[in-house]
Write a protein that holds these residues in place. Structure first.
Motif, PDB file in Angstrom:
ATOM      1  N   ALA A 522       0.805  -1.012  -0.015  1.00 23.12           N
ATOM      2  CA  ALA A 522      -0.016  -0.170  -0.054  1.00 23.12           C
ATOM      3  C   ALA A 522       0.948   1.151   0.180  1.00 23.12           C
ATOM      4  O   ALA A 522       1.768   1.084   0.749  1.00 23.12           O
ATOM      5  CB  ALA A 522      -1.018   0.086   1.339  1.00 23.12           C
ATOM      6  N   ILE A 523       0.467   2.088  -0.726  1.00 24.94           N
ATOM      7  CA  ILE A 523       1.219   3.348  -0.880  1.00 24.94           C
ATOM      8  C   ILE A 523       0.324   4.827  -0.636  1.00 24.94           C
ATOM      9  O   ILE A 523      -0.620   4.779  -1.390  1.00 24.94           O
ATOM     10  CB  ILE A 523       1.972   3.611  -2.376  1.00 24.94           C
ATOM     11  N   THR A 524       0.652   5.312   0.055  1.00 24.69           N
ATOM     12  CA  THR A 524      -0.088   6.473   0.434  1.00 24.69           C
ATOM     13  C   THR A 524       0.653   7.797   0.027  1.00 24.69           C
ATOM     14  O   THR A 524       1.766   8.075   0.100  1.00 24.69           O
ATOM     15  CB  THR A 524      -0.143   6.749   1.893  1.00 24.69           C
ATOM     16  N   ALA A 525      -0.255   8.620  -0.591  1.00 26.02           N
ATOM     17  CA  ALA A 525       0.217   9.912  -1.334  1.00 26.02           C
ATOM     18  C   ALA A 525      -0.873  11.087  -0.711  1.00 26.02           C
ATOM     19  O   ALA A 525      -1.767  10.784  -1.244  1.00 26.02           O
ATOM     20  CB  ALA A 525       0.405   9.879  -2.550  1.00 26.02           C
ATOM     21  N   ALA A 526      -0.271  12.078  -0.212  1.00 23.47           N
ATOM     22  CA  ALA A 526      -1.317  12.924   0.237  1.00 23.47           C
ATOM     23  C   ALA A 526      -0.589  14.339   0.120  1.00 23.47           C
ATOM     24  O   ALA A 526       0.510  14.612   0.081  1.00 23.47           O
ATOM     25  CB  ALA A 526      -1.642  13.027   1.746  1.00 23.47           C
ATOM     26  N   LEU A 527      -1.534  15.432  -0.247  1.00 22.58           N
ATOM     27  CA  LEU A 527      -1.106  17.146  -0.701  1.00 22.58           C
ATOM     28  C   LEU A 527      -1.747  17.875   0.155  1.00 22.58           C
ATOM     29  O   LEU A 527      -2.971  17.504   0.460  1.00 22.58           O
ATOM     30  CB  LEU A 527      -1.170  17.268  -2.078  1.00 22.58           C
ATOM     31  N   GLY A 528      -1.093  18.664   0.873  1.00 20.50           N
ATOM     32  CA  GLY A 528      -1.737  19.919   1.680  1.00 20.50           C
ATOM     33  C   GLY A 528      -1.140  21.038   0.750  1.00 20.50           C
ATOM     34  O   GLY A 528      -0.524  21.095  -0.192  1.00 20.50           O
ATOM     35  N   PHE A 529      -1.844  22.118   1.527  1.00 28.15           N
ATOM     36  CA  PHE A 529      -1.259  23.434   0.945  1.00 28.15           C
ATOM     37  C   PHE A 529      -0.034  23.528   0.890  1.00 28.15           C
ATOM     38  O   PHE A 529       0.689  24.251  -0.054  1.00 28.15           O
ATOM     39  CB  PHE A 529      -2.197  24.716   1.290  1.00 28.15           C
ATOM     40  N   ASP A 530       0.625  23.295   1.829  1.00 24.20           N
ATOM     41  CA  ASP A 530       2.167  23.566   2.338  1.00 24.20           C
ATOM     42  C   ASP A 530       2.771  22.382   2.608  1.00 24.20           C
ATOM     43  O   ASP A 530       3.815  22.424   3.119  1.00 24.20           O
ATOM     44  CB  ASP A 530       2.275  24.776   3.365  1.00 24.20           C
ATOM     45  N   SER A 531       2.225  21.193   2.387  1.00 26.06           N
ATOM     46  CA  SER A 531       3.033  20.151   2.808  1.00 26.06           C
ATOM     47  C   SER A 531       2.235  19.006   1.949  1.00 26.06           C
ATOM     48  O   SER A 531       1.666  18.951   1.157  1.00 26.06           O
ATOM     49  CB  SER A 531       2.736  19.792   4.185  1.00 26.06           C
ATOM     50  N   TYR A 532       3.266  17.919   1.935  1.00 20.85           N
ATOM     51  CA  TYR A 532       3.049  16.679   1.148  1.00 20.85           C
ATOM     52  C   TYR A 532       3.556  15.505   1.880  1.00 20.85           C
ATOM     53  O   TYR A 532       4.382  15.467   2.680  1.00 20.85           O
ATOM     54  CB  TYR A 532       3.340  16.730  -0.152  1.00 20.85           C
ATOM     55  N   LEU A 533       2.961  14.314   1.819  1.00 27.49           N
ATOM     56  CA  LEU A 533       3.227  12.716   2.177  1.00 27.49           C
ATOM     57  C   LEU A 533       3.108  11.745   1.301  1.00 27.49           C
ATOM     58  O   LEU A 533       2.152  11.572   0.521  1.00 27.49           O
ATOM     59  CB  LEU A 533       2.562  12.593   3.588  1.00 27.49           C
ATOM     60  N   VAL A 534       4.566  10.758   1.125  1.00 26.78           N
ATOM     61  CA  VAL A 534       4.457   9.902   0.315  1.00 26.78           C
ATOM     62  C   VAL A 534       4.869   8.850   1.389  1.00 26.78           C
ATOM     63  O   VAL A 534       6.035   8.914   1.908  1.00 26.78           O
ATOM     64  CB  VAL A 534       5.164   9.822  -0.971  1.00 26.78           C
ATOM     65  N   MET A 535       4.227   7.717   1.223  1.00 32.46           N
ATOM     66  CA  MET A 535       4.720   6.449   2.164  1.00 32.46           C
ATOM     67  C   MET A 535       4.427   5.190   1.761  1.00 32.46           C
ATOM     68  O   MET A 535       3.422   5.046   1.305  1.00 32.46           O
ATOM     69  CB  MET A 535       4.571   6.690   3.829  1.00 32.46           C
TER      70      MET A 535
END
Length: 598
Positions: A522-535
């Protein structure tokens, strides 16, 4: 007049050391005292050869520009107005020992495929193709012919004196192939002088002609059918016999008349074909003969034709330099293109299915990256892996396109939303037309766009909402939500990798647990206005998958059983190695409804 023009045009191309001569060729075939001139070999490349070269280039040769041994095929002329060509076919390549053995067995004794050895130099760029030292390459191949003659190999394997050379550049993005043939011919200086050349039916007596035709037909039906050079002996009783070149000593007894025969691909009535050039070099060097009688063997309807075949006599003197064992004669033989020394180019793009062209171009990009940067990249795994994308918004659109770019061909997109007017500006798989009439389903519109971009993709769109914690479920919808849970679990089980690309935190919770339970990547990708996350999430539970078939149903698994399996999580995977955490490892409680506070 048309025939004379054709002869002049075709034979003029075969001029070698006497290219400065511009006088027209005599039209009489019985003229004597003129320089013996040869009709040049002509090439014909089957489309299957280029397809095979493309496959070898992509899968085996890669950036290697080393010479490749190939095999060409030709046969005696079989039509009074059409010459035979040296052909390259898909089976001209011999990639390994097993296939080489089977190919040789297939070609031996094939009357329409006399195998001729050749060498292919395939370059990586068009600039390298044009920069090749063509004269040196021709000299190298001529040296092989010379050594085969001097060593006696040519008497055992006569086809080696017709050895050829091919240089090429394969533009696999546009399916264009630049190539140039050379048929090396040793230059005899001074050149051979033609004493007489006439149809075989006029040279031989009736009895000799009948006997010779029968002997040739027998030669062409047995294991010698693809042996292109031979000896013809005529006994005092007019009986003709064909023998291999190695039987030269046997042919000297009993006062027999001896002719040197060869399969002539040329149809011209006043000129022998190109293979005779090196045959004359062999004859004068090995057997010290200065007056050579030769038979240009030609056929009609698969049988010997003494009317088309020619018999000639030529005077050949051994050049003084040839007596030096270290000497290598000069050579000529680059094939002309419309009367000029130039390469040829063929495009197969129009004959290919556009989808196949797209696949070939995409694969080439990936293989270039592997050859130059990532030798360990397993493209076969990427092409077969099944990816499930949860969410077809900004992240889902871009991940889908990038997966295709990296060779992934099986993609499933899951989303319950419709394309809004604001979406096409941020989400690359949608256009304005997808927003009209209330908007198309995102999962359907995204798949449609993927197939427009790359028709070979195996994409599926599923319109479904993901059950989320913190969102109340009315009693009348409980059965539907449980069905969605089961359907989501089945999707995760049937795919190799799940991408969590939704736009809320709580929509990732249930897929994360299901992936962990099924030991799926499982791969999570998330975007915010000033941040991001990929794991990437870690390994799943110790327990095995819910069913052998990889699918479950609400009837087969009670809710308490599913909960129990979710509780059976471990901080280590089945091999005892530490697990990676998931998106919710630091959460104390399940996520709540985040949509209402937007």
């Amino acid at each position: 007049m048309a025939e004379s023009a054709e002869i002049s045009q075709e034979v003029e191309r075969s001029r070698t050391s006497r290219t400065s001569s511009s006088s027209p060729l005599p039209s009489e075939t019985s003229s004597s005292g003129r320089v013996l001139q040869f009709a040049p070999f002509q090439s014909a490349v089957d489309e299957g050869f280029w397809r095979r070269l493309s496959s070898l280039k992509l899968d085996k040769l890669r950036l290697d520009e080393s010479p490749i041994n190939i095999t060409g095929f030709y046969a005696p002329c079989s039509h009074a107005q059409v010459s035979n060509h040296l052909q390259l076919l898909a089976e001209s390549f011999l990639p390994d020992a097993v296939e080489q053995s089977s190919t040789q067995e297939m070609s031996r004794g094939n009357r329409n495929r006399c195998p001729v050895p050749g060498t292919l130099y395939n370059t990586n760029t068009l600039e390298s193709f044009h920069a090749l030292d063509k004269q040196s390459l021709l000299k190298m191949e001529a040296k092989k012919i010379w050594e085969d003659i001097c060593s006696g190999k040519a008497e055992e394997e006569s086809a080696v004196i017709s050895r050829f050379l091919l240089i090429s550049f394969a533009d696999l993005k546009r399916w264009r192939f630049h190539y140039w043939f050379a048929f090396p011919a040793l230059v005899i200086d001074p050149p051979a002088t033609l004493i007489n050349l006439q149809p075989a039916s006029q040279y031989f007596t009736l009895e000799e002609g009948i006997s010779l035709a029968a002997a040739c037909n027998e030669w062409r039906t047995g294991s010698t059918a693809d042996v292109p050079f031979f000896l013809v002996t005529l006994a005092l009783n007019s009986q003709a016999t064909l023998r291999p070149l190695r039987d030269w000593e046997v042919c000297q007894a009993n006062g027999q008349k001896v002719l040197f025969g060869f399969y002539d691909p040329c149809h011209l009535p006043s000129n022998p074909g190109w293979p005779l050039r090196n045959f004359l070099a062999l004859i004068c060097l090995r057997w010290k003969i200065d007056k050579v009688r030769f038979l240009c063997y030609r056929e009609k309807h698969g049988l010997a034709d003494m009317g088309l075949s020619l018999v000639g006599e030529a005077l050949v003197s051994i050049p003084e330099a040839w007596k030096d064992p270290q000497y290598t004669p000069k050579a000529v033989g680059w094939e002309l293109n419309r009367g000029k020394l130039a390469s040829r180019c063929i495009s197969l793009a129009e004959s290919m299915d556009p989808t196949r062209l797209a696949i070939s171009a995409a694969d080439l990009n990936l293989k270039l990256m592997r050859w130059r940067t990532l030798p360990s990249l397993n493209l076969c795994v990427l092409s077969s892996v099944k990816c499930l994308l949860l969410g077809a918004g900004t992240l889902g659109c871009q991940v889908a396109r990038m997966l295709m770019a990296w060779g992934v061909r099986k993609i499933t997109l899951l989303d319950s939303g419709r394309v809004a007017m604001s979406n096409p500006l941020r989400q690359s798989l949608y256009a304005f037309d997808d927003c009209l009439n209330g908007g198309d389903l995102k999962s359907v519109a995204a798949v449609r766009s993927l197939k427009r971009i790359f028709p070979a993709v195996e994409a599926e769109g599923i319109a479904m909402a993901i059950p989320m914690p913190g969102h109340p479920v009315p009693s009348q919808e409980e059965a539907s939500v449980l069905d969605d849970c089961t359907r989501l679990q089945n999707l995760i089980l049937s795919h190799d990798v799940t991408f969590l690309l939704t736009d809320t935190r709580e929509s990732r919770w249930l897929p994360s647990l299901l992936c962990a339970n099924a030991n799926k990547i499982a791969i999570t990708a998330a975007l915010g206005f000033d941040s991001y996350l990929v794991m990437r999430h870690g390994a799943g539970p110790i327990s095995s998958s819910p069913s052998v078939s990889g699918r479950v149903s609400a009837n087969d698994e009670a809710e308490d059983t599913l909960v129990a399996k979710m509780d059976n999580l471990s901080t280590e995977d089945v091999d005892g190695r530490p697990r990676l955490g998931c998106y919710f490892c630091n959460d104390v409680v399940a996520p709540i409804d985040a949509i209402c506070s937007r």
